[in-house]
Design a protein around this motif. Structure first.
Motif, PDB file in Angstrom:
ATOM      1  N   PRO A  85       2.540 -13.709   9.098  1.00  0.00           N
ATOM      2  CA  PRO A  85       3.136 -12.396   9.380  1.00  0.00           C
ATOM      3  C   PRO A  85       3.321 -12.112  10.873  1.00  0.00           C
ATOM      4  N   LEU A  86       2.544 -12.758  11.722  1.00  0.00           N
ATOM      5  CA  LEU A  86       2.662 -12.520  13.156  1.00  0.00           C
ATOM      6  C   LEU A  86       4.001 -13.007  13.705  1.00  0.00           C
ATOM      7  N   ARG A  87       4.670 -13.901  12.977  1.00  0.00           N
ATOM      8  CA  ARG A  87       5.993 -14.399  13.378  1.00  0.00           C
ATOM      9  C   ARG A  87       7.127 -13.577  12.769  1.00  0.00           C
ATOM     10  N   ASP A  88       6.782 -12.635  11.893  1.00  0.00           N
ATOM     11  CA  ASP A  88       7.780 -11.805  11.217  1.00  0.00           C
ATOM     12  C   ASP A  88       8.362 -10.783  12.200  1.00  0.00           C
ATOM     13  N   ASP A  89       9.693 -10.693  12.259  1.00  0.00           N
ATOM     14  CA  ASP A  89      10.351  -9.761  13.185  1.00  0.00           C
ATOM     15  C   ASP A  89       9.959  -8.311  12.922  1.00  0.00           C
ATOM     16  N   ARG A  90       9.754  -7.955  11.658  1.00  0.00           N
ATOM     17  CA  ARG A  90       9.364  -6.572  11.343  1.00  0.00           C
ATOM     18  C   ARG A  90       8.016  -6.243  11.964  1.00  0.00           C
ATOM     19  N   VAL A  91       7.113  -7.214  11.977  1.00  0.00           N
ATOM     20  CA  VAL A  91       5.783  -7.020  12.555  1.00  0.00           C
ATOM     21  C   VAL A  91       5.885  -6.975  14.077  1.00  0.00           C
ATOM     22  N   ARG A  92       6.734  -7.809  14.640  1.00  0.00           N
ATOM     23  CA  ARG A  92       6.923  -7.816  16.099  1.00  0.00           C
ATOM     24  C   ARG A  92       7.468  -6.481  16.595  1.00  0.00           C
ATOM     25  N   GLU A  93       8.340  -5.872  15.805  1.00  0.00           N
ATOM     26  CA  GLU A  93       8.922  -4.580  16.177  1.00  0.00           C
ATOM     27  C   GLU A  93       7.958  -3.425  15.945  1.00  0.00           C
ATOM     28  N   ASN A  94       7.139  -3.541  14.924  1.00  0.00           N
ATOM     29  CA  ASN A  94       6.207  -2.465  14.571  1.00  0.00           C
ATOM     30  C   ASN A  94       4.936  -3.094  14.017  1.00  0.00           C
ATOM     31  N   SER A  95       3.879  -3.100  14.793  1.00  0.00           N
ATOM     32  CA  SER A  95       2.635  -3.767  14.387  1.00  0.00           C
ATOM     33  C   SER A  95       2.019  -3.154  13.124  1.00  0.00           C
ATOM     34  N   ALA A  96       2.366  -1.910  12.829  1.00  0.00           N
ATOM     35  CA  ALA A  96       1.846  -1.278  11.612  1.00  0.00           C
ATOM     36  C   ALA A  96       2.356  -1.976  10.361  1.00  0.00           C
ATOM     37  N   PHE A  97       3.458  -2.699  10.470  1.00  0.00           N
ATOM     38  CA  PHE A  97       4.044  -3.400   9.330  1.00  0.00           C
ATOM     39  C   PHE A  97       3.241  -4.642   8.949  1.00  0.00           C
ATOM     40  N   LEU A  98       2.297  -5.055   9.813  1.00  0.00           N
ATOM     41  CA  LEU A  98       1.469  -6.232   9.532  1.00  0.00           C
ATOM     42  C   LEU A  98       0.748  -6.105   8.202  1.00  0.00           C
TER      43      LEU A  98
END
Length: 135
Positions: free
Chosen positions: A50-63
């Motif tokens: 998940p750390l490589r997921d763009d959604r997580v990179r844009e918003n850490s809450a999405f982790l």
């Protein structure tokens, strides 16, 4: 010298999947409510991908959403659980799954010690199972 079968203890089986019942339940597109499900133990890969997921990179809450989408095996009859399903859970169900994830992956169990507010008697409850009043 030969050991008797009773002297050789069987190796304990590690539990890797844990059943749960969501407080509110996932409501699918047809309006069906799904409450009972299964979460598996996370692997290192589950936490790294998940750390490589763009959604997580844009918003850490999405982790949390992406991570739970990887480890929740089933919710009701929904077996293709992914981030899209997790982000449509009610907030109380998301909080429940976050706590369960922490307990089974950090502490290794879903049991929690509690005390009766009236008499102070201590006992354990399984936070993953059953509805109120069930044992």
């Amino acid at each position: 010298m030969k050991r008797s079968s009773s002297a050789v203890a069987a190796a304990p089986v590690m539990q890797t999947e844990f059943a749960f019942s969501l407080p509110r339940g996932y409501v699918d597109d047809s309006g069906v409510v799904h409450r009972d499900g299964v979460m598996r133990l996370a692997t290192a890969r589950d936490e790294l991908i998940p750390l490589r997921d763009d959604r997580v990179r844009e918003n850490s809450a999405f982790l949390t959403v992406v991570l739970l989408g990887r480890v929740v095996v089933r919710i009701g009859s929904v077996v293709d659980v992914h981030a899209g399903i997790i982000e449509n859970l009610f907030a109380s169900d998301l909080a429940f799954l976050q706590d369960m994830y922490r307990r089974i992956n950090s502490e290794g169990h879903t049991r929690s010690g509690v005390a009766c507010p009236s008499c102070g008697h201590g006992f354990e409850v399984d936070i993953a199972g059953g509805r109120l009043g069930e044992s």
